[in-house]
Motif scaffolding. Sequence first.
Motif, PDB file in Angstrom:
ATOM      1  N   ALA A 108       0.810  -1.048   0.312  1.00 51.39           N
ATOM      2  CA  ALA A 108       0.255   0.150   0.474  1.00 51.39           C
ATOM      3  C   ALA A 108       1.169   1.842  -0.597  1.00 51.39           C
ATOM      4  CB  ALA A 108      -1.209   0.176   1.386  1.00 51.39           C
ATOM      5  N   ALA A 109       0.398   1.963  -0.853  1.00 47.36           N
ATOM      6  CA  ALA A 109       1.175   3.970  -0.800  1.00 47.36           C
ATOM      7  C   ALA A 109      -0.340   4.463  -0.318  1.00 47.36           C
ATOM      8  CB  ALA A 109       1.956   4.088  -1.967  1.00 47.36           C
ATOM      9  N   ILE A 110       0.210   4.893   0.637  1.00 44.56           N
ATOM     10  CA  ILE A 110      -0.201   6.518   1.302  1.00 44.56           C
ATOM     11  C   ILE A 110       0.369   7.819   1.086  1.00 44.56           C
ATOM     12  CG2 ILE A 110      -1.505   7.114   3.124  1.00 44.56           C
ATOM     13  CD1 ILE A 110      -1.720   4.666   3.848  1.00 44.56           C
ATOM     14  N   SER A 111      -0.419   8.709   0.687  1.00 46.99           N
ATOM     15  CA  SER A 111       0.813   9.893   0.226  1.00 46.99           C
ATOM     16  C   SER A 111      -0.165  10.934   1.101  1.00 46.99           C
ATOM     17  CB  SER A 111       0.427  10.341  -1.020  1.00 46.99           C
ATOM     18  OG  SER A 111       0.986   9.587  -1.860  1.00 46.99           O
ATOM     19  N   MET A 112       0.399  12.093   1.927  1.00 51.05           N
ATOM     20  CA  MET A 112      -0.239  13.189   2.699  1.00 51.05           C
ATOM     21  C   MET A 112      -0.044  14.467   1.501  1.00 51.05           C
ATOM     22  SD  MET A 112       0.962  13.014   5.832  1.00 51.05           S
ATOM     23  CE  MET A 112       0.892  11.208   6.828  1.00 51.05           C
ATOM     24  N   CYS A 113      -0.994  15.042   1.164  1.00 52.76           N
ATOM     25  CA  CYS A 113      -0.650  15.808   0.023  1.00 52.76           C
ATOM     26  C   CYS A 113      -1.280  17.497   0.729  1.00 52.76           C
ATOM     27  CB  CYS A 113      -1.574  15.959  -0.558  1.00 52.76           C
ATOM     28  SG  CYS A 113      -1.299  17.120  -2.234  1.00 52.76           S
ATOM     29  N   ASP A 114      -0.437  18.279   1.524  1.00 53.69           N
ATOM     30  CA  ASP A 114      -1.353  19.480   1.679  1.00 53.69           C
ATOM     31  C   ASP A 114      -0.845  20.704   0.675  1.00 53.69           C
ATOM     32  OD1 ASP A 114       1.665  21.518   0.487  1.00 53.69           O
ATOM     33  OD2 ASP A 114       2.760  20.666   2.579  1.00 53.69           O
ATOM     34  N   PRO A 115      -2.001  21.649   1.304  1.00 49.43           N
ATOM     35  CA  PRO A 115      -2.048  22.401  -0.157  1.00 49.43           C
ATOM     36  C   PRO A 115      -1.044  22.922  -1.110  1.00 49.43           C
ATOM     37  CG  PRO A 115      -3.399  23.357   2.009  1.00 49.43           C
ATOM     38  CD  PRO A 115      -2.342  22.172   2.049  1.00 49.43           C
ATOM     39  N   SER A 116       0.016  23.328  -0.681  1.00 50.22           N
ATOM     40  CA  SER A 116       0.872  23.502  -1.608  1.00 50.22           C
ATOM     41  C   SER A 116       1.598  22.051  -2.500  1.00 50.22           C
ATOM     42  CB  SER A 116       2.718  23.903  -0.559  1.00 50.22           C
ATOM     43  OG  SER A 116       2.777  22.944   0.139  1.00 50.22           O
ATOM     44  N   GLU A 117       1.025  20.797  -1.969  1.00 49.41           N
ATOM     45  CA  GLU A 117       1.806  19.534  -2.779  1.00 49.41           C
ATOM     46  C   GLU A 117       0.551  19.723  -4.061  1.00 49.41           C
ATOM     47  OE1 GLU A 117       5.026  17.224  -0.439  1.00 49.41           O
ATOM     48  OE2 GLU A 117       2.161  17.351   0.584  1.00 49.41           O
ATOM     49  N   GLN A 118      -0.085  20.460  -3.922  1.00 43.95           N
ATOM     50  CA  GLN A 118      -1.300  19.606  -5.139  1.00 43.95           C
ATOM     51  C   GLN A 118      -1.422  19.696  -6.505  1.00 43.95           C
ATOM     52  OE1 GLN A 118      -5.238  20.910  -1.885  1.00 43.95           O
ATOM     53  NE2 GLN A 118      -5.574  21.863  -4.181  1.00 43.95           N
ATOM     54  N   ALA A 119      -0.650  20.627  -6.786  1.00 46.68           N
ATOM     55  CA  ALA A 119       0.087  20.857  -8.194  1.00 46.68           C
ATOM     56  C   ALA A 119       1.087  19.184  -8.193  1.00 46.68           C
ATOM     57  CB  ALA A 119       0.959  21.817  -8.901  1.00 46.68           C
ATOM     58  N   TYR A 120       2.356  19.116  -7.420  1.00 45.62           N
ATOM     59  CA  TYR A 120       2.473  17.566  -7.324  1.00 45.62           C
ATOM     60  C   TYR A 120       1.750  16.461  -7.105  1.00 45.62           C
ATOM     61  CZ  TYR A 120       6.071  20.244  -5.572  1.00 45.62           C
ATOM     62  OH  TYR A 120       7.372  21.442  -5.140  1.00 45.62           O
ATOM     63  N   LEU A 121       0.228  16.706  -6.871  1.00 42.18           N
ATOM     64  CA  LEU A 121       0.202  15.610  -6.813  1.00 42.18           C
ATOM     65  C   LEU A 121      -1.162  15.444  -8.342  1.00 42.18           C
ATOM     66  CD1 LEU A 121      -1.647  12.336  -5.558  1.00 42.18           C
ATOM     67  CD2 LEU A 121      -3.501  14.535  -4.637  1.00 42.18           C
ATOM     68  N   ARG A 122      -1.082  15.716  -8.655  1.00 45.53           N
ATOM     69  CA  ARG A 122      -1.526  16.478 -10.223  1.00 45.53           C
ATOM     70  C   ARG A 122      -0.945  15.626 -11.084  1.00 45.53           C
ATOM     71  NH1 ARG A 122      -3.957  21.375  -8.645  1.00 45.53           N
ATOM     72  NH2 ARG A 122      -2.447  22.111 -10.094  1.00 45.53           N
ATOM     73  N   ASP A 123      -0.029  15.967 -11.260  1.00 42.48           N
ATOM     74  CA  ASP A 123       1.607  15.221 -11.870  1.00 42.48           C
ATOM     75  C   ASP A 123       1.393  13.842 -11.922  1.00 42.48           C
ATOM     76  OD1 ASP A 123       1.892  18.118 -12.830  1.00 42.48           O
ATOM     77  OD2 ASP A 123       4.288  18.121 -11.984  1.00 42.48           O
ATOM     78  N   ILE A 124       1.073  13.725 -10.460  1.00 44.00           N
ATOM     79  CA  ILE A 124       1.526  11.767 -10.166  1.00 44.00           C
ATOM     80  C   ILE A 124       0.706  11.135 -10.799  1.00 44.00           C
ATOM     81  CG2 ILE A 124       1.392  10.304  -8.443  1.00 44.00           C
ATOM     82  CD1 ILE A 124       3.051  13.114  -6.752  1.00 44.00           C
ATOM     83  N   GLU A 125      -0.928  12.586 -10.854  1.00 45.78           N
ATOM     84  CA  GLU A 125      -1.859  11.408 -10.977  1.00 45.78           C
ATOM     85  C   GLU A 125      -1.861  10.953 -12.446  1.00 45.78           C
ATOM     86  OE1 GLU A 125      -5.322  11.626  -7.794  1.00 45.78           O
ATOM     87  OE2 GLU A 125      -4.638  13.672  -9.094  1.00 45.78           O
ATOM     88  N   LYS A 126      -1.504  12.638 -13.323  1.00 49.47           N
ATOM     89  CA  LYS A 126      -1.175  12.507 -14.868  1.00 49.47           C
ATOM     90  C   LYS A 126      -0.281  11.454 -14.843  1.00 49.47           C
ATOM     91  CE  LYS A 126      -0.596  15.612 -18.117  1.00 49.47           C
ATOM     92  NZ  LYS A 126       0.736  16.916 -18.091  1.00 49.47           N
ATOM     93  N   LEU A 127       0.483  11.156 -14.738  1.00 50.20           N
ATOM     94  CA  LEU A 127       1.772   9.655 -14.805  1.00 50.20           C
ATOM     95  C   LEU A 127       1.309   8.404 -14.872  1.00 50.20           C
ATOM     96  CD1 LEU A 127       4.720   9.956 -15.884  1.00 50.20           C
ATOM     97  CD2 LEU A 127       5.320   9.247 -13.729  1.00 50.20           C
TER      98      LEU A 127
END
Length: 411
Positions: free
Chosen positions: A346-365
């Motif tokens: 399992a991979a659990i990520s914590m995303c704070d507001p400043s990281e939302q753009a990183y999360l979008r990149d990850i989900e896109k990839l």
Amino acid sequence: MQSKNFEALGLSEPLLRALREQQFETPTPIQEQSIPSLLEKCDLLGIAQTGTGKTAAFSLPILHELAEDWEPPAPKFPLSIILAPTRELAIQIGESIESLGRHLPVRHTVIFGGVSQKRQVSALQRGVDIVVATPGRLLDLMNQGHISLNHIWHFVLDEADRMLDMGFIHDVKKIIAALPKERQTLFFSATMPKTVSGLASSILHDPVRIEVTPQSTPVERIAQSVYYVPAADKNGLLTNILGDKSINKTIVFTRTKHRANRVAQQLDKAGITSAAIHGNKSQGARQKALKNFSSGEVRVLVATDIAARGIDIDNVSHVINFELPNIAEDYVHRIGRTARAGASGAAISMCDPSEQAYLRDIEKLMQQQLDVLGGQPSQDEPKPTKRGSRASPNRRAKSKRYQGKPKKSAA
Ligand code: AMP
């Protein structure tokens, strides 16, 4: 189609015996696909992550060839050089060569920085066939005249993408310039950003190209989820998550060394034993942390991307991204620490507001959205300070062979 066994790949009896003793019964896909071509002296471009069995895929044919063609008196200079980005990875490759080559007279040594060079120089003076090295220290020893690469038959560049990310490009190029033109070159990388494919095409000669997991695609067995959480609440959330005792072997990733230390301290305060590894720790401290984590003595390893890259630890049940990586491909490497050897993870990520753009990149990839376990995206999203983006050109498979055989006469 039934996969082949190791006998069918043409490896020598001492290697087959070592494989049996290690209970390696069936070759992994990269081993099955690459070993026959490597025994035919082809160059290889391997797109593969750690955990695919790539170390044995390159070590077995090298050991096979050295043992077959090696005639006494033993040469005084190395015939095979394997470059790895970190000392941990170099040590692991050395251990793998040690156990696969246990019934062969092939000698190897591991060279890395951060420790005295004395023992490394003595090993080189006694004579070794295979050198596993990190680029900086190798170059140092070359400059001091302790090692010559004039006689190399096999050159392996492992984790090339990470090597270049870590700023080793100039060292790597200097090392390549010192190699003989006629040699066999094996190039491994988990991802193929432009700089890496450029380097590959400049040093490989009509390589066989093998891609074992589709580029930048995560292991499907990993359950991936995310909490949207303010940065200030991450420590509390981490302690809560780790309160679940079924989460038994966990790597927590941070982006910086400083944060890794802070997280480890917070966990200790909460009564959760952990160890931290990152570039500022001494070699001894890093090895000790890895050993304790591997053996289960500590349940949680807190690591930065660079320190954890390539580390091979079995049965990691969870990867927790305390901070999201700013380079989406690093997410793939991080979560690949779990779900090894057929297990789930399992991979659990914590995303704070400043990281939302990183999360979008990850989900896109990843071409998928992570399951949201709590919170919701902030509408008021600050701009991230540093964005990483790396192109992933999907190069067409090219399968040609190079006929040139590295000359034994060089020895
Ligand atoms: P690597 O990708 O080289 O880091 O290897 C990942 C893990 O798989 C290591 O723990 C190896 O010992 C293990 N391994 C490699 N090849 C095999 C095999 N053919 N059968 C079983 N385990 C293997």
